[in-house]
Design a protein around this motif. Structure first.
Motif, PDB file in Angstrom:
ATOM      1  N   HIS A 158      -6.759 -46.913  23.469  1.00 49.79           N
ATOM      2  CA  HIS A 158      -7.567 -47.721  24.639  1.00 49.79           C
ATOM      3  C   HIS A 158      -8.805 -47.312  24.929  1.00 49.79           C
ATOM      4  CE1 HIS A 158      -7.449 -49.363  28.571  1.00 49.79           C
ATOM      5  NE2 HIS A 158      -8.074 -48.402  29.090  1.00 49.79           N
ATOM      6  N   TYR A 159      -9.310 -46.020  24.418  1.00 48.13           N
ATOM      7  CA  TYR A 159     -10.531 -45.427  24.707  1.00 48.13           C
ATOM      8  C   TYR A 159     -11.253 -45.299  23.240  1.00 48.13           C
ATOM      9  CZ  TYR A 159      -8.973 -44.251  29.431  1.00 48.13           C
ATOM     10  OH  TYR A 159      -8.494 -44.376  30.569  1.00 48.13           O
ATOM     11  N   GLN A 160     -10.981 -46.060  22.149  1.00 53.31           N
ATOM     12  CA  GLN A 160     -11.350 -45.897  20.983  1.00 53.31           C
ATOM     13  C   GLN A 160     -12.915 -46.039  21.071  1.00 53.31           C
ATOM     14  OE1 GLN A 160     -10.278 -49.179  18.146  1.00 53.31           O
ATOM     15  NE2 GLN A 160      -8.803 -49.424  19.441  1.00 53.31           N
ATOM     16  N   ASP A 161     -13.510 -47.192  21.858  1.00 58.48           N
ATOM     17  CA  ASP A 161     -15.013 -47.364  21.815  1.00 58.48           C
ATOM     18  C   ASP A 161     -15.785 -46.058  22.154  1.00 58.48           C
ATOM     19  OD1 ASP A 161     -14.635 -49.771  20.460  1.00 58.48           O
ATOM     20  OD2 ASP A 161     -14.537 -50.885  22.621  1.00 58.48           O
ATOM     21  N   LEU A 162     -15.156 -45.503  23.251  1.00 55.10           N
ATOM     22  CA  LEU A 162     -15.808 -44.190  23.879  1.00 55.10           C
ATOM     23  C   LEU A 162     -15.706 -43.132  22.684  1.00 55.10           C
ATOM     24  CD1 LEU A 162     -15.192 -43.131  27.291  1.00 55.10           C
ATOM     25  CD2 LEU A 162     -15.040 -41.175  25.348  1.00 55.10           C
ATOM     26  N   LEU A 163     -14.426 -42.963  22.026  1.00 62.74           N
ATOM     27  CA  LEU A 163     -14.257 -41.715  21.113  1.00 62.74           C
ATOM     28  C   LEU A 163     -15.282 -41.840  20.029  1.00 62.74           C
ATOM     29  CD1 LEU A 163     -10.471 -41.774  21.551  1.00 62.74           C
ATOM     30  CD2 LEU A 163     -11.998 -40.143  22.762  1.00 62.74           C
ATOM     31  N   TRP A 164     -15.700 -43.129  19.581  1.00 62.98           N
ATOM     32  CA  TRP A 164     -16.419 -43.048  18.200  1.00 62.98           C
ATOM     33  C   TRP A 164     -17.986 -43.013  18.474  1.00 62.98           C
ATOM     34  CZ3 TRP A 164     -11.506 -43.272  16.930  1.00 62.98           C
ATOM     35  CH2 TRP A 164     -11.097 -42.984  15.812  1.00 62.98           C
ATOM     36  N   THR A 165     -18.337 -42.182  19.340  1.00 63.92           N
ATOM     37  CA  THR A 165     -19.742 -41.857  19.672  1.00 63.92           C
ATOM     38  C   THR A 165     -19.746 -40.398  19.161  1.00 63.92           C
ATOM     39  OG1 THR A 165     -19.095 -41.465  21.926  1.00 63.92           O
ATOM     40  CG2 THR A 165     -19.639 -43.693  21.539  1.00 63.92           C
ATOM     41  N   VAL A 166     -21.334 -40.008  19.406  1.00 61.84           N
ATOM     42  CA  VAL A 166     -21.548 -38.870  19.074  1.00 61.84           C
ATOM     43  C   VAL A 166     -22.262 -38.357  20.409  1.00 61.84           C
ATOM     44  CG1 VAL A 166     -23.068 -37.092  17.918  1.00 61.84           C
ATOM     45  CG2 VAL A 166     -21.991 -38.978  16.676  1.00 61.84           C
ATOM     46  N   ALA A 167     -21.888 -37.569  21.102  1.00 59.82           N
ATOM     47  CA  ALA A 167     -22.292 -37.032  22.601  1.00 59.82           C
ATOM     48  C   ALA A 167     -23.743 -36.820  22.549  1.00 59.82           C
ATOM     49  CB  ALA A 167     -21.507 -35.786  23.013  1.00 59.82           C
ATOM     50  N   SER A 168     -24.489 -37.257  23.570  1.00 59.52           N
ATOM     51  CA  SER A 168     -25.898 -36.974  23.685  1.00 59.52           C
ATOM     52  C   SER A 168     -26.430 -35.631  23.366  1.00 59.52           C
ATOM     53  CB  SER A 168     -26.489 -37.557  24.976  1.00 59.52           C
ATOM     54  OG  SER A 168     -26.090 -38.911  24.961  1.00 59.52           O
ATOM     55  N   PHE A 169     -25.631 -34.617  24.023  1.00 57.97           N
ATOM     56  CA  PHE A 169     -25.837 -33.249  24.035  1.00 57.97           C
ATOM     57  C   PHE A 169     -25.557 -32.710  22.610  1.00 57.97           C
ATOM     58  CE2 PHE A 169     -21.366 -32.827  24.819  1.00 57.97           C
ATOM     59  CZ  PHE A 169     -20.823 -31.937  24.030  1.00 57.97           C
ATOM     60  N   LEU A 170     -24.912 -33.230  21.814  1.00 60.57           N
ATOM     61  CA  LEU A 170     -24.737 -32.650  20.252  1.00 60.57           C
ATOM     62  C   LEU A 170     -25.700 -33.262  19.552  1.00 60.57           C
ATOM     63  CD1 LEU A 170     -20.857 -33.443  19.797  1.00 60.57           C
ATOM     64  CD2 LEU A 170     -22.121 -31.280  19.971  1.00 60.57           C
ATOM     65  N   VAL A 171     -26.267 -34.582  19.794  1.00 58.71           N
ATOM     66  CA  VAL A 171     -27.483 -35.096  19.306  1.00 58.71           C
ATOM     67  C   VAL A 171     -28.742 -34.119  19.304  1.00 58.71           C
ATOM     68  CG1 VAL A 171     -29.140 -37.089  18.918  1.00 58.71           C
ATOM     69  CG2 VAL A 171     -26.642 -37.512  19.156  1.00 58.71           C
ATOM     70  N   ALA A 172     -28.714 -33.758  20.827  1.00 58.15           N
ATOM     71  CA  ALA A 172     -29.962 -33.073  21.147  1.00 58.15           C
ATOM     72  C   ALA A 172     -29.830 -31.607  20.445  1.00 58.15           C
ATOM     73  CB  ALA A 172     -29.976 -32.662  22.450  1.00 58.15           C
ATOM     74  N   GLN A 173     -28.623 -31.005  20.072  1.00 61.92           N
ATOM     75  CA  GLN A 173     -28.512 -29.675  19.463  1.00 61.92           C
ATOM     76  C   GLN A 173     -28.702 -30.031  17.897  1.00 61.92           C
ATOM     77  OE1 GLN A 173     -24.257 -28.882  21.010  1.00 61.92           O
ATOM     78  NE2 GLN A 173     -25.040 -26.992  21.338  1.00 61.92           N
ATOM     79  N   VAL A 174     -28.520 -31.300  17.364  1.00 62.69           N
ATOM     80  CA  VAL A 174     -28.917 -31.384  16.006  1.00 62.69           C
ATOM     81  C   VAL A 174     -30.499 -31.523  15.976  1.00 62.69           C
ATOM     82  CG1 VAL A 174     -28.871 -33.340  14.045  1.00 62.69           C
ATOM     83  CG2 VAL A 174     -26.600 -32.563  15.539  1.00 62.69           C
ATOM     84  N   ARG A 175     -31.026 -32.212  16.831  1.00 66.01           N
ATOM     85  CA  ARG A 175     -32.576 -32.101  16.902  1.00 66.01           C
ATOM     86  C   ARG A 175     -33.005 -30.928  16.924  1.00 66.01           C
ATOM     87  NH1 ARG A 175     -34.762 -37.192  17.785  1.00 66.01           N
ATOM     88  NH2 ARG A 175     -33.460 -38.846  18.705  1.00 66.01           N
ATOM     89  N   LYS A 176     -32.661 -30.128  17.795  1.00 64.97           N
ATOM     90  CA  LYS A 176     -32.945 -28.727  18.010  1.00 64.97           C
ATOM     91  C   LYS A 176     -32.802 -27.745  16.479  1.00 64.97           C
ATOM     92  CE  LYS A 176     -32.914 -24.740  21.236  1.00 64.97           C
ATOM     93  NZ  LYS A 176     -32.595 -24.283  22.380  1.00 64.97           N
ATOM     94  N   LEU A 177     -31.849 -27.944  16.062  1.00 65.13           N
ATOM     95  CA  LEU A 177     -31.353 -27.240  14.741  1.00 65.13           C
ATOM     96  C   LEU A 177     -32.370 -27.625  13.589  1.00 65.13           C
ATOM     97  CD1 LEU A 177     -29.372 -25.208  13.542  1.00 65.13           C
ATOM     98  CD2 LEU A 177     -27.979 -27.231  12.937  1.00 65.13           C
ATOM     99  N   ASN A 178     -32.558 -29.098  13.442  1.00 70.82           N
ATOM    100  CA  ASN A 178     -33.425 -29.424  12.517  1.00 70.82           C
ATOM    101  C   ASN A 178     -35.037 -28.953  12.710  1.00 70.82           C
ATOM    102  OD1 ASN A 178     -31.508 -30.931  11.170  1.00 70.82           O
ATOM    103  ND2 ASN A 178     -31.891 -32.766  12.175  1.00 70.82           N
TER     104      ASN A 178
END
Length: 593
Positions: A450-470
């Motif tokens: 039922h929620y597959q569209d929502l589940l196949w995303t990368v949360a914004s806070f994780l993208v922000a952490q990837v940016r900070k890590l890079n």
């Protein structure tokens, strides 16, 4: 539960019975060794290794990547790391191992930050099981959350915002501190009436799993594991992970073969394949023949025909001699389920299958989705792609419910044994809890579909952490240069120029075009300029030049700076993207997929 809700699990038990009748357990016993729970301290050691923080265990010193990773963590995530290091330290001391570093020495810098209490004290409050779950789990509703008396239920047509901008563990901790239970608890979903959630789109848009480059996507699972552990700590749940079992090599080419090996063989035929070709063929056959057939997936095929088809597929699939035209739809559905069950390791992985089973213990529906979301990000890429293809097919089956009489709950209860009872084997559970296992497994599959569209995303806070890590890793070598002071002055000067009003100095953005022309595209940069505006301007430019093109195949990518490559959401605002990554470039090109 009512009798109607109990009857809705008939599909689960009928599927289990059919699996046992096919005697698959006896066939696979000789080649399979159960995965075992790790020993004391071993789970924490493996956890730190999987999150990239194994250097915290002591030894020759702290690894070079750890300071950057630690600098991206939130308070609750730091508390989760502290707890694992503490547990490992205590178990190591009991085993009389060499002294290792104290967690207070590792995280001393976090404790001295202004306005933050020591993480150990905060952790003690956050990880109290009785504080959050005690009065709920004692009622026996381990797999299906129930709403508190007098509280309104979420209705099937109601749409609620799902926030991915802040860490899920921080949201749960804030909710806990306010001592106000969430209204997300729901009753049993036998009729398939699930509330709707809408992803809250920030100024940077939504990032789908396929939008990030492979280099950046590899950084997501360690961060997701830390966040999932922090969320479970706040909720008072034990995040259990098994050690991977040992499997003997299969003497087959399709069924019982690891996904990596299947894809390696498929790439010789189709280099771009991301889902095994035999699975794609099975799903295609079912979509053509079975979507409108009453009882599809529930009604079994002929056991003799299915075994014969499996042998023919093993022999003729890659030669192109196998014909799908004469395959009965019920036999095809049996082959699909058999393919999933016979994988050497569970599709949801041996390590995280117990974690998926724990999700229904969470009383709040939104937090269940948060945990499921993080678990999806933890799956290996081949497993995640196969699961996505399967869920998309199951959604098509549910969409044809009026013809095939298969509701969302029917489909979920039938498919759950194939995902949770790996190779037909029952997990070791206390006697009398079989019904809870069935309910929980079916509920998890229901949420996945039922929620597959929502589940196949990368949360914004994780993208922000990837940016900070890079960003931390890219700047680290520059700190050793002789011109450090000059570099720092330049950075601060650039920030001062763009600080609060970057639009005052940056009037036009130059966007590179990888196809069909190399001339840059100049776009006025205003607070209202979105990615969609850039793509529209590019479309008009191509039309004026009489180029033939596929509009849907063109995307705007963010390249360089604090991200390797990122396909941008059409609703993202360019000015905010510039502020998030001032040293990156924007390129229009066709998607490789």
């Amino acid at each position: 539960q009512s009798s109607a809700e109990s009857l809705s699990l008939d599909g689960f038990w009928m599927e289990v019975e059919w699996i046992q009748q096919r005697d698959e357990l006896r066939e696979e016993d000789s080649s399979m060794v159960d995965s075992q729970p790790p020993e004391e301290g071993e789970a924490e050691s493996q956890w730190l290794q999987d999150t990239g923080l194994s250097g915290l265990l002591g030894g020759p010193g702290l690894g070079s990547d750890h300071p950057e990773l630690l600098s991206t963590l939130t308070q609750t995530q730091v508390a989760a790391v502290c707890r694992r290091v503490d547990i490992y330290t205590c178990s190591a001391r009991r085993r009389h191992k060499a002294p290792i570093r104290d967690v207070r020495d590792i995280f001393g810098v976090f404790k001295r930050e202004k306005g933050r209490s020591p993480e150990g004290t905060r952790l003690k409050g956050l990880s109290s099981k009785n504080h959050f779950l005690g009065n709920r789990t004692s009622q026996g509703n381990h797999f299906l959350g129930t709403a508190e008396p007098g509280r309104p239920q979420e209705q099937a047509g109601q749409e609620e915002s799902f926030n991915m901008d802040s860490a899920y563990s921080e949201q749960a901790a804030a909710l806990l501190q306010r001592a106000r239970p969430s209204l997300g608890g729901t009753c049993a979903w036998g009729k398939g009436s699930l509330p709707k959630f809408r992803i809250h789109k920030g100024r940077l848009g939504v990032t789908r799993i396929g939008d990030l480059s492979l280099q950046d996507m590899k950084k997501v699972p360690p961060l997701a594991l830390i966040e999932l552990t922090a969320l479970c700590d706040v909720l008072g749940l034990d995040l259990k992970r098994n050690k991977a079992g040992k499997w003997k090599a299969a003497e087959t080419r399709l069924f019982g073969v690891p996904l990596d090996s299947l894809l390696e063989a498929d790439h010789k035929v189709l280099p771009s394949a991301r889902v095994p070709l035999v699975l794609q063929a099975l799903l295609s056959c079912l979509e053509k023949k079975g979507l409108d057939v009453e009882g599809i997936l529930r009604v079994p095929g002929s056991q003799a025909r299915v075994k014969g088809l499996e042998q023919k597929l093993e022999r003729d699939f890659y030669t192109g001699l196998f014909s799908w035209d004469e395959v009965h739809h019920n036999d095809a559905s049996d082959l699909l389920k058999r393919f999933i069950r016979k994988l050497p390791t569970p599709l949801l992985t041996a390590e995280y299958l117990p974690a998926f089973a724990v999700v229904p213990n969470i009383p709040d529906l939104k937090q269940r989705l948060q945990a499921l979301h993080l678990l999806i990000l933890l799956l290996p890429e081949p497993n995640r792609n196969v699961l996505k293809a399967l869920l998309e097919f199951l959604r098509k089956v549910v969409a044809r419910e009026q013809h095939n009489k298969m509701t969302l709950w029917n489909v979920s209860s039938v498919m759950a044994p194939n995902l949770f009872l790996h190779q037909g084997r029952h997990p070791k559970i206390p006697k009398g809890q079989e019904k809870q296992l069935a309910e929980g497994a079916a509920e998890v599959v229901q949420m996945l579909v039922h929620y597959q569209d929502l589940l196949w995303t990368v949360a914004s806070f994780l993208v922000a952490q990837v940016r900070k890590l890079n960003d931390s890793r890219s700047r680290r070598p520059q700190l050793c240069d002789g011109g450090l002071k000059t570099w720092l002055r330049r950075i601060h000067a650039d920030r001062d120029k763009t600080g609060d009003h970057p639009e005052a100095t940056l009037k036009v953005a130059k966007i590179q075009v990888a196809w069909p022309t190399k001339d840059p595209l100049k776009v006025p940069l205003t607070p209202s300029t979105r990615v969609a505006h850039v793509l529209l301007q590019f479309t008009e430019r191509l039309a004026s030049c009489s180029y033939r093109f596929m509009e849907s195949a063109n995307f705007l990518y963010e390249v360089g700076g604090n991200i390797s490559e990122h396909r941008l959401d059409p609703d993202a605002y360019l000015l905010d993207l510039y502020r998030a990554n001032p040293h990156g470039e924007w390129v229009i090109k066709q998607s490789p997929t």
